[in-house]
Design a protein around this motif. Structure first.
Motif, PDB file in Angstrom:
ATOM      1  N   GLN A   1       0.996  -1.253   0.062  1.00  0.00           N
ATOM      2  CA  GLN A   1      -0.047   0.039   0.026  1.00  0.00           C
ATOM      3  C   GLN A   1       0.807   1.204  -0.093  1.00  0.00           C
ATOM      4  OE1 GLN A   1      -2.056  -1.365   3.520  1.00  0.00           O
ATOM      5  NE2 GLN A   1      -3.602  -2.029   2.492  1.00  0.00           N
ATOM      6  N   PHE A   2       0.598   2.499   0.854  1.00  0.00           N
ATOM      7  CA  PHE A   2       1.319   3.775   0.911  1.00  0.00           C
ATOM      8  C   PHE A   2       2.648   3.392   1.496  1.00  0.00           C
ATOM      9  CE2 PHE A   2      -2.963   4.755   0.593  1.00  0.00           C
ATOM     10  CZ  PHE A   2      -3.033   5.539  -0.366  1.00  0.00           C
ATOM     11  N   LEU A   3       3.732   4.060   1.047  1.00  0.00           N
ATOM     12  CA  LEU A   3       5.023   3.850   1.563  1.00  0.00           C
ATOM     13  C   LEU A   3       5.356   4.833   2.644  1.00  0.00           C
ATOM     14  CD1 LEU A   3       7.032   3.778  -1.814  1.00  0.00           C
ATOM     15  CD2 LEU A   3       6.615   1.811  -0.219  1.00  0.00           C
ATOM     16  N   ASN A   4       4.752   5.770   3.023  1.00  0.00           N
ATOM     17  CA  ASN A   4       5.054   6.837   3.900  1.00  0.00           C
ATOM     18  C   ASN A   4       4.873   6.409   5.118  1.00  0.00           C
ATOM     19  OD1 ASN A   4       4.570   9.683   5.615  1.00  0.00           O
ATOM     20  ND2 ASN A   4       5.468  10.305   3.630  1.00  0.00           N
ATOM     21  N   TRP A   5       5.657   6.641   6.105  1.00  0.00           N
ATOM     22  CA  TRP A   5       5.710   6.163   7.576  1.00  0.00           C
ATOM     23  C   TRP A   5       4.101   6.699   8.268  1.00  0.00           C
ATOM     24  CZ3 TRP A   5      10.616   5.923  10.868  1.00  0.00           C
ATOM     25  CH2 TRP A   5      11.497   5.059  10.313  1.00  0.00           C
ATOM     26  N   SER A   6       3.912   7.742   8.050  1.00  0.00           N
ATOM     27  CA  SER A   6       2.743   8.649   8.737  1.00  0.00           C
ATOM     28  C   SER A   6       1.536   7.969   7.975  1.00  0.00           C
ATOM     29  CB  SER A   6       2.959  10.143   8.664  1.00  0.00           C
ATOM     30  OG  SER A   6       2.993  10.565   7.254  1.00  0.00           O
ATOM     31  N   LEU A   7       1.572   7.370   7.124  1.00  0.00           N
ATOM     32  CA  LEU A   7       0.401   6.649   6.430  1.00  0.00           C
ATOM     33  C   LEU A   7       0.201   5.214   6.833  1.00  0.00           C
ATOM     34  CD1 LEU A   7       0.562   8.257   2.819  1.00  0.00           C
ATOM     35  CD2 LEU A   7      -0.993   8.722   4.686  1.00  0.00           C
ATOM     36  N   MET A   8       1.222   4.487   7.191  1.00  0.00           N
ATOM     37  CA  MET A   8       1.298   3.020   7.546  1.00  0.00           C
ATOM     38  C   MET A   8       0.722   2.994   8.831  1.00  0.00           C
ATOM     39  SD  MET A   8       5.144   1.974   7.739  1.00  0.00           S
ATOM     40  CE  MET A   8       6.066   2.332   9.042  1.00  0.00           C
ATOM     41  N   ASN A   9       0.914   4.087   9.755  1.00  0.00           N
ATOM     42  CA  ASN A   9       0.498   3.864  11.125  1.00  0.00           C
ATOM     43  C   ASN A   9       0.278   5.443  11.517  1.00  0.00           C
ATOM     44  OD1 ASN A   9       2.671   1.110  11.472  1.00  0.00           O
ATOM     45  ND2 ASN A   9       0.725   0.981  12.273  1.00  0.00           N
ATOM     46  N   MET A  10      -0.063   5.428  12.927  1.00  0.00           N
ATOM     47  CA  MET A  10      -0.577   6.786  13.410  1.00  0.00           C
ATOM     48  C   MET A  10       1.055   7.481  13.794  1.00  0.00           C
ATOM     49  SD  MET A  10      -3.360   5.795  16.128  1.00  0.00           S
ATOM     50  CE  MET A  10      -4.962   5.172  15.684  1.00  0.00           C
ATOM     51  N   GLY A  11       1.119   8.510  12.933  1.00  0.00           N
ATOM     52  CA  GLY A  11       2.302   9.141  13.127  1.00  0.00           C
ATOM     53  C   GLY A  11       2.775   9.466  14.538  1.00  0.00           C
ATOM     54  N   ALA A  12       1.972  10.063  15.348  1.00  0.00           N
ATOM     55  CA  ALA A  12       2.377  10.266  17.025  1.00  0.00           C
ATOM     56  C   ALA A  12       2.337   9.220  17.768  1.00  0.00           C
ATOM     57  CB  ALA A  12       1.238  11.562  17.116  1.00  0.00           C
ATOM     58  N   TRP A  13       2.013   8.018  17.192  1.00  0.00           N
ATOM     59  CA  TRP A  13       2.130   6.960  17.979  1.00  0.00           C
ATOM     60  C   TRP A  13       3.497   6.299  18.244  1.00  0.00           C
ATOM     61  CZ3 TRP A  13       0.356   1.385  16.508  1.00  0.00           C
ATOM     62  CH2 TRP A  13       0.495   0.488  17.479  1.00  0.00           C
TER      63      TRP A  13
END
Length: 468
Positions: free
Chosen positions: A204-216
């Motif tokens: 799916q998407f590659l960006n870290w903040s798209l694969m999980n909650m960024g602030a977690w």
């Protein structure tokens, strides 16, 4: 502590002791089942070639500054998913994994051709290659990614669904109402913060903040795995999950701290199904609390301003005292739209006082996107995706970076013009053969590392993924 080499030795010792695969067994109805059905064997191989064009770097050259010069990078991961049914409702799973390569990052401006001075996977908080999350160094390394036991306990009398054999899933009948207990080494994202459209950077998407909650501040070692215990209570319309797991000894470190009473991560999630426009959707609310040796950004900034920071350059990689607390919340929603695809959104926040210790340097994040199936253009196995992300940090975090501090991913030497980091990602995934997928990916990142002085970065990627 059990290291990966120890796990490999245990795996080699345990495997011959498991029942022979050629032996048959008899079920309650006196029907014979081939014991091969008790096994699950799957494989994946993913390569991502990614690069960015030259952009306006505004003269910044901190230790974690994304190089303004054009750069290309290659990451590789390959995983064997091996599972074995133990008894009714129970199975053990082992995932040997090989990973290597790097993500785009920083080159020393004085010696741009010296690879030894290259720092990979830095300069962007919402990093553009999710597979680098599983890479500890550029040199390929073999390790045990997962080694855990899962026990499913039926709750009352409920309908069951037949699950086919797939990665980390043996073929079995799964009750709709159940309790699931998972213990061992795993990725906590296997159970928490799931999303049908934005969760797996291999497909799916590659960006870290798209694969999980960024602030977690995701409890994990450098490669994305941890030891822990998770319990899930699942009903047809809702689920509750809780997990206790380990955090690394140093920020983004590969060694996990087994001083459980002083270093740990607690994660709680509530999931609920809903119906919108006659279609089923899902919303998830997540809360977390991590306790580590992480110092506060305010205390680190004071040391920097006084010229007494204990390391040079000033990384937050170590801490002397336990008790650093980071907590936060997140909301995750998905809405299927039938053959068209689906929509998703995430919002997350953490207190931003204590240094990031495991995932990435994001204290506030909001993402929104769409997943578009290829049925509309007669390519039912193809998928297109588009999403946007806005990431930010706390005032304490920004002041630390402006004072010359560095985390394990960010640090331009100063940050006088803080701006939220914005990302746009568009991809098209084509199925070329039964087990082969090729993805073209484009990302635009504004204000990399929250630096409003630095120009937008254009990144292009080619992902090859094989699974069977």
């Amino acid at each position: 502590m059990l290291h990966d080499r120890t796990l490999l030795r245990w795996f080699c010792l345990i495997l011959p002791l498991l029942p022979e695969t050629v032996q048959a067994q008899q079920d309650n109805n006196n029907n014979y089942l081939d014991s091969l059905k008790n096994w699950s064997l799957h494989f994946q191989f993913t390569t991502i070639a990614q690069g960015h064009t030259r952009f306006n770097g505004a003269g910044y050259d901190g230790h974690n500054t994304l190089s303004e010069q054009p750069d290309t990078a290659l990451s590789v991961t390959t995983t064997l998913f091996l599972g074995r049914r133990l008894w009714r409702g129970a199975a053990v799973y082992v995932n040997p994994e090989l990973a290597g390569g790097r993500g785009v990052g920083h080159r020393d401006s004085q010696s741009p051709n010296d690879e030894s001075l290259y720092v990979p996977a830095v300069g962007i908080a919402g990093f553009p290659n999710g597979e680098t999350f599983r890479i500890g160094s550029a040199r390929p390394a073999l390790y045990i990614a997962r080694f855990y036991i899962e026990q499913i306990i039926p709750i009352g009398r409920s309908d069951s669904k037949d699950a086919e054999s797939e990665a980390n899933q043996v073929e079995e009948s799964i009750p709709a109402s159940r309790m699931v207990i998972t213990a061992g080494k795993f990725s906590i994202a296997d159970m928490f913060d799931n999303n049908s459209y934005a969760h797996d950077p291999r497909s799916q998407f590659l960006n870290w903040s798209l694969m999980n909650m960024g602030a977690w501040d995701y409890p994990a070692n450098t490669r994305g795995y941890t030891w822990g215990l998770a319990v899930e209570y699942i009903r047809p319309t809702y689920a509750v999950r809780a997990a206790a797991s380990l955090m690394p000894t140093v920020a983004n470190g590969n060694v996990l701290d087994w001083t459980i009473a002083k270093n740990n991560a607690l994660t709680l999630e509530f999931e609920h199904a809903f119906r919108l426009l006659r279609r089923a959707g899902t919303v998830r609310l997540l809360a977390f609390r991590n306790v580590t040796k992480a110092p506060t950004y305010a205390s680190a900034t004071q040391l920097l301003q006084a010229g007494t920071y204990p390391t040079e350059p000033a990384y937050i990689l170590t801490g002397t005292d336990y008790g650093g607390v980071k907590y936060g919340f997140g909301l995750n929603a998905e809405q299927p739209l039938g053959a068209i695809g689906g929509l998703f959104a995430r919002a997350s926040w953490n207190n931003g006082r204590t240094a990031t210790w495991a995932f990435t340097e994001i204290d506030r994040s909001f993402t929104l996107g769409a997943y578009i199936g290829g049925t509309r253009w007669q390519r039912e196995n193809d998928v297109a995706g588009i999403a946007v992300a806005q990431n930010g940090i706390s005032a304490d975090h920004a002041a630390f970076l402006n004072a010359g501090g560095s985390g394990f991913m960010l640090g331009d030497g100063r940050l006088p013009n803080y701006k939220p980091e914005h990302s746009l990602e568009i991809f098209y995934k084509a199925r070329l053969a039964h087990t082969l997928y090729l993805t073209l990916d484009y990302q635009l990142v504004q204000h990399p590392g929250y630096n409003g002085d630095r120009g937008s970065v254009n990144l292009f990627a080619l992902r090859t993924h094989v699974e069977f």
